[in-house]
Design a protein around this motif. Sequence first.
Motif, PDB file in Angstrom:
ATOM      1  N   ALA A  71       0.829  -1.207   0.000  1.00  0.00           N
ATOM      2  CA  ALA A  71       0.000   0.000   0.000  1.00  0.00           C
ATOM      3  C   ALA A  71       0.863   1.258   0.000  1.00  0.00           C
ATOM      4  O   ALA A  71       0.479   2.291  -0.552  1.00  0.00           O
ATOM      5  N   VAL A  72       2.050   1.172   0.604  1.00  0.00           N
ATOM      6  CA  VAL A  72       2.945   2.326   0.657  1.00  0.00           C
ATOM      7  C   VAL A  72       3.387   2.748  -0.743  1.00  0.00           C
ATOM      8  O   VAL A  72       3.610   3.932  -1.005  1.00  0.00           O
ATOM      9  N   MET A  73       3.511   1.791  -1.649  1.00  0.00           N
ATOM     10  CA  MET A  73       3.863   2.157  -3.027  1.00  0.00           C
ATOM     11  C   MET A  73       2.822   3.102  -3.618  1.00  0.00           C
ATOM     12  O   MET A  73       3.160   4.039  -4.351  1.00  0.00           O
ATOM     13  N   ALA A  74       1.540   2.856  -3.296  1.00  0.00           N
ATOM     14  CA  ALA A  74       0.464   3.686  -3.833  1.00  0.00           C
ATOM     15  C   ALA A  74       0.455   5.074  -3.208  1.00  0.00           C
ATOM     16  O   ALA A  74       0.191   6.069  -3.890  1.00  0.00           O
ATOM     17  N   THR A  75       0.756   5.170  -1.914  1.00  0.00           N
ATOM     18  CA  THR A  75       0.661   6.463  -1.235  1.00  0.00           C
ATOM     19  C   THR A  75       1.941   7.285  -1.298  1.00  0.00           C
ATOM     20  O   THR A  75       1.884   8.516  -1.267  1.00  0.00           O
ATOM     21  N   LYS A  76       3.088   6.619  -1.390  1.00  0.00           N
ATOM     22  CA  LYS A  76       4.362   7.349  -1.284  1.00  0.00           C
ATOM     23  C   LYS A  76       5.289   7.176  -2.491  1.00  0.00           C
ATOM     24  O   LYS A  76       6.245   7.947  -2.635  1.00  0.00           O
ATOM     25  N   GLY A  77       5.038   6.182  -3.326  1.00  0.00           N
ATOM     26  CA  GLY A  77       5.957   5.905  -4.428  1.00  0.00           C
ATOM     27  C   GLY A  77       6.127   7.079  -5.375  1.00  0.00           C
ATOM     28  O   GLY A  77       7.263   7.482  -5.683  1.00  0.00           O
ATOM     29  N   ASN A  78       5.032   7.651  -5.848  1.00  0.00           N
ATOM     30  CA  ASN A  78       5.130   8.771  -6.786  1.00  0.00           C
ATOM     31  C   ASN A  78       5.736  10.009  -6.138  1.00  0.00           C
ATOM     32  O   ASN A  78       6.431  10.786  -6.808  1.00  0.00           O
ATOM     33  N   LYS A  79       5.488  10.204  -4.856  1.00  0.00           N
ATOM     34  CA  LYS A  79       6.093  11.339  -4.156  1.00  0.00           C
ATOM     35  C   LYS A  79       7.609  11.194  -4.127  1.00  0.00           C
ATOM     36  O   LYS A  79       8.345  12.166  -4.333  1.00  0.00           O
ATOM     37  N   MET A  80       8.086   9.983  -3.867  1.00  0.00           N
ATOM     38  CA  MET A  80       9.528   9.744  -3.852  1.00  0.00           C
ATOM     39  C   MET A  80      10.130   9.963  -5.233  1.00  0.00           C
ATOM     40  O   MET A  80      11.185  10.606  -5.364  1.00  0.00           O
ATOM     41  N   ILE A  81       9.484   9.448  -6.259  1.00  0.00           N
ATOM     42  CA  ILE A  81      10.011   9.581  -7.618  1.00  0.00           C
ATOM     43  C   ILE A  81      10.085  11.039  -8.051  1.00  0.00           C
ATOM     44  O   ILE A  81      11.069  11.486  -8.649  1.00  0.00           O
ATOM     45  N   ALA A  82       9.032  11.803  -7.721  1.00  0.00           N
ATOM     46  CA  ALA A  82       8.959  13.202  -8.153  1.00  0.00           C
ATOM     47  C   ALA A  82       9.648  14.157  -7.185  1.00  0.00           C
ATOM     48  O   ALA A  82       9.723  15.366  -7.461  1.00  0.00           O
ATOM     49  N   SER A  83      10.154  13.637  -6.057  1.00  0.00           N
ATOM     50  CA  SER A  83      10.707  14.495  -4.996  1.00  0.00           C
ATOM     51  C   SER A  83       9.691  15.576  -4.611  1.00  0.00           C
ATOM     52  O   SER A  83      10.016  16.735  -4.413  1.00  0.00           O
ATOM     53  N   GLU A  84       8.447  15.148  -4.486  1.00  0.00           N
ATOM     54  CA  GLU A  84       7.335  16.047  -4.145  1.00  0.00           C
ATOM     55  C   GLU A  84       6.924  15.722  -2.719  1.00  0.00           C
ATOM     56  O   GLU A  84       6.289  14.704  -2.460  1.00  0.00           O
ATOM     57  N   TYR A  85       7.298  16.589  -1.789  1.00  0.00           N
ATOM     58  CA  TYR A  85       7.169  16.251  -0.384  1.00  0.00           C
ATOM     59  C   TYR A  85       6.213  17.155   0.375  1.00  0.00           C
ATOM     60  O   TYR A  85       6.414  17.431   1.567  1.00  0.00           O
ATOM     61  N   ALA A  86       5.152  17.640  -0.291  1.00  0.00           N
ATOM     62  CA  ALA A  86       4.114  18.363   0.452  1.00  0.00           C
ATOM     63  C   ALA A  86       3.638  17.435   1.571  1.00  0.00           C
ATOM     64  O   ALA A  86       3.209  16.308   1.307  1.00  0.00           O
ATOM     65  N   PRO A  87       3.708  17.882   2.825  1.00  0.00           N
ATOM     66  CA  PRO A  87       3.535  16.940   3.932  1.00  0.00           C
ATOM     67  C   PRO A  87       2.106  16.439   4.133  1.00  0.00           C
ATOM     68  O   PRO A  87       1.161  17.218   4.169  1.00  0.00           O
ATOM     69  N   GLN A  88       1.997  15.127   4.240  1.00  0.00           N
ATOM     70  CA  GLN A  88       0.798  14.459   4.735  1.00  0.00           C
ATOM     71  C   GLN A  88       1.020  14.065   6.194  1.00  0.00           C
ATOM     72  O   GLN A  88       0.100  14.026   6.991  1.00  0.00           O
ATOM     73  N   ALA A  89       2.256  13.758   6.529  1.00  0.00           N
ATOM     74  CA  ALA A  89       2.748  13.531   7.884  1.00  0.00           C
ATOM     75  C   ALA A  89       4.252  13.756   7.793  1.00  0.00           C
ATOM     76  O   ALA A  89       4.891  13.263   6.869  1.00  0.00           O
ATOM     77  N   THR A  90       4.819  14.517   8.715  1.00  0.00           N
ATOM     78  CA  THR A  90       6.201  14.954   8.523  1.00  0.00           C
ATOM     79  C   THR A  90       7.222  13.893   8.928  1.00  0.00           C
ATOM     80  O   THR A  90       6.964  13.021   9.769  1.00  0.00           O
ATOM     81  N   LEU A  91       8.388  14.006   8.321  1.00  0.00           N
ATOM     82  CA  LEU A  91       9.494  13.092   8.613  1.00  0.00           C
ATOM     83  C   LEU A  91       9.921  13.206  10.074  1.00  0.00           C
ATOM     84  O   LEU A  91      10.153  12.199  10.744  1.00  0.00           O
ATOM     85  N   SER A  92      10.027  14.427  10.589  1.00  0.00           N
ATOM     86  CA  SER A  92      10.457  14.593  11.982  1.00  0.00           C
ATOM     87  C   SER A  92       9.467  13.977  12.958  1.00  0.00           C
ATOM     88  O   SER A  92       9.857  13.434  13.998  1.00  0.00           O
ATOM     89  N   GLN A  93       8.176  14.064  12.631  1.00  0.00           N
ATOM     90  CA  GLN A  93       7.170  13.454  13.492  1.00  0.00           C
ATOM     91  C   GLN A  93       7.350  11.942  13.542  1.00  0.00           C
ATOM     92  O   GLN A  93       7.236  11.316  14.598  1.00  0.00           O
ATOM     93  N   HIS A  94       7.687  11.351  12.409  1.00  0.00           N
ATOM     94  CA  HIS A  94       7.896   9.898  12.426  1.00  0.00           C
ATOM     95  C   HIS A  94       9.189   9.534  13.148  1.00  0.00           C
ATOM     96  O   HIS A  94       9.243   8.502  13.831  1.00  0.00           O
TER      97      HIS A  94
END
Length: 299
Positions: A219-242
């Motif tokens: 499921a992560v491929m569907a939610t995060k894969g395209n963001k990683m490929i495009a380097s598009e990081y508009a936050p849905q949940a932040t890295l620091s929070q994780h």
Amino acid sequence: MPANIGIVGLGLLGSAIAYRLLEARFLVTGYDPLVQRSDALIQLGGTVATAPEPVFTQCSVVVLSLPTSEVVGKVLSSVALARGAVIIDTTTGDPRDAEKHAKTLRSAGGVYIEANVAGSSVQIRNGEAVVLIGMDDSQAKNQHYGPNGDLVESVLTAIAPRRFIIGPVGAASRFKLVHNLLLGLHRAVLAEGLNFAESLGFEPQTTLDVLRETPAASAVMATKGNKMIASEYAPQATLSQHLKDVRLILNLADEIDASVPLSAEHSRILARAEELGWGGQDNSAVIEAYRNGKFSAGE
């Protein structure tokens, strides 16, 4: 007249919850120290308080969506808690703090409910997230939300149609850390795999498309894969929070003598991404730790 539901904390998750409540025709009164977040609530149709106190005095049910459980404690200690008040805490924090907060509410004649969200702010907004519930022992056994049970049930249904009562207060926070361990490692594995494929010369979008059709799909491929490929990081949940959550996982594992070596490595990868300046971006930015040539596992 619709019930007025309070929200303290109008960040990514809090604002998504406000949206869900307003869509369900509740009134919403919210507070956040950041003016732009308060302005966003007004645009959604909510009302803004200038401090936490009015939220608790005007609303019999208050949702907390705060950065840490320590912040929750500070908020609860700064306000007068009315008898019968219901606190729905969506904050991912230390389970022991949740147990302390529940004790504080009980002593004031109120009810404290853990409502940990398994899903991002976007998934909450779309009604796709799952909420993990922790309540007092007697309530959990009877699956009842207390004196204002019908209202609380309606609020929780508006936030997330799918819910699981995990057990007494503290259980939901512990289970949320199990969930976040798995979800975060899925993201890290996807980031490592995509970076490895690109380093081998494979085109990123083709790599993702093919992997989605194989047993490696997630499921992560569907939610995060395209963001990683495009380097598009508009936050849905932040890295620091994780990263904060992974550190909670490591602390809890240390207390109970559980082995979590992948999470230990994950914390170093996330810390590296944070050092590179990606902490406030979406957690899919973990891939930047791999893309930066100075990063290596175990450093």
